[in-house]
Design an enzyme around this catalytic site. Sequence first.
Site, short mmCIF file in Angstrom:
data_model
loop_
_atom_site.label_atom_id
_atom_site.label_comp_id
_atom_site.label_asym_id
_atom_site.label_seq_id
_atom_site.Cartn_x
_atom_site.Cartn_y
_atom_site.Cartn_z
N ASN A 180 -1.05 -9.48 4.42
CA ASN A 180 -0.86 -8.02 4.89
C ASN A 180 -0.70 -7.23 3.55
O ASN A 180 -0.60 -7.77 2.55
CB ASN A 180 0.46 -7.99 5.75
N HIS A 201 -6.16 -1.73 11.37
CA HIS A 201 -5.47 -2.05 10.22
C HIS A 201 -6.35 -3.20 9.51
O HIS A 201 -6.87 -4.16 10.31
CB HIS A 201 -4.07 -2.62 10.36
N GLN A 213 0.76 -1.15 0.10
CA GLN A 213 0.14 0.04 -0.10
C GLN A 213 0.89 1.25 -0.32
O GLN A 213 0.33 2.49 -0.29
CB GLN A 213 -0.91 0.06 1.08
N CYS A 234 -5.20 0.59 3.51
CA CYS A 234 -5.33 -1.01 3.79
C CYS A 234 -6.80 -1.66 3.62
O CYS A 234 -6.98 -2.74 3.11
CB CYS A 234 -4.78 -1.18 5.20
#
Length: 365
Positions: A310, A289, A147, A153
């Site tokens: 992630n 997140h 990102q 996110c």
Amino acid sequence: MEMKKFLPVALSLALVLGITESLDFHGKDLESEESLWDLYERWRSHHTVSTSLDEKHKRFNVFKENVIHVHKTNKMDKPYKLKLNKFADMTNHEFRSVYAGSKVKRHKMFCGTTPRGNGSFMYEKVDEVPSSVDWRKKGAVTAVKDQGQCGSCWAFSTIVAVEGINYIKTNKLVSLSEQELVDCDTTENQGCNGGLMEYAFEFIKKKGGVTTESTYPYQAEAGTCDVEKVNKPVVSIDGYEKVPENDEDALLKAAANQPISVAIDAGGSDFQFYSEGVFTGKCGTELDHGVAIVGYGTTLDGTKYWVVRNSWGPEWGEKGYIRMQRGISDKEGLCGIAMEASFPIKNSSTNPSGTRTRSSPKDEL
């Protein structure tokens, strides 16, 4: 009236160019100030970091504390390890501020009614699930993305789940556009200033789909919505559902059937420097997140874990992933992973182009 909750802004403190591996070091590197400076210079070169002389000395002191933390933690009998990654010259406060700075539970704005999906849970009556599932191995997950200097996110979490259900229904893996969500899904979500996956699912449904990464490539900054690109959707969904809150059993049923968007508390020091193993570190439930569950399993010693993707690039963690302990005593799950989970629904193998892609029996789980 529902209150709006947002996931974080993520900005990089250091200038990091390209994809690099974490920097290894040894106990001898901590023996003197001189050896620590040598290690710091190696790290700066490794990550192509550029700072002023004054800032360099300030960053060295932060780096030194982080080296000591990583070294001490790795000497403990923990099921996970840490490494010096691109966040190694950031204090944990700085890290939390720029990568986990917007508390979902605290940062709320009036926005009217939050969409509730279909108001049901389609996997409620699932009686049995496999002992392990890995949607990466099944071909339902694209390469890890980054990102960058943008708090998007939420968009990455959303896209992982949509890419996954599209593959399951069409047998085709298509990399989709996070940038379309950042630029165009702005009624409730706020681009690089955060957002929620549920709003993004609703946006994709109402727009009739989302376009490809190649058509609308990621820029790591918010721009003006490109109407021409948005009018070329390639993957559609029929809606979304929320997983019952604070219920890891329900989350397991959902993750056995498709990748799931989740929110977590990712601001801890050990999370900052996570490298490998099953993460059991300290973290709270101040959700900050957006990530995605793409599988689960159990280690040889019996530790249960989630496979979590992630959006900090493949250099972080296990090639961009983290295995997080599951089945803990707290109902919210480790780092609050069971608190805000949702997933898209796709009922057929037909996408906006009208072309029915090759349908295949559901993968054996």
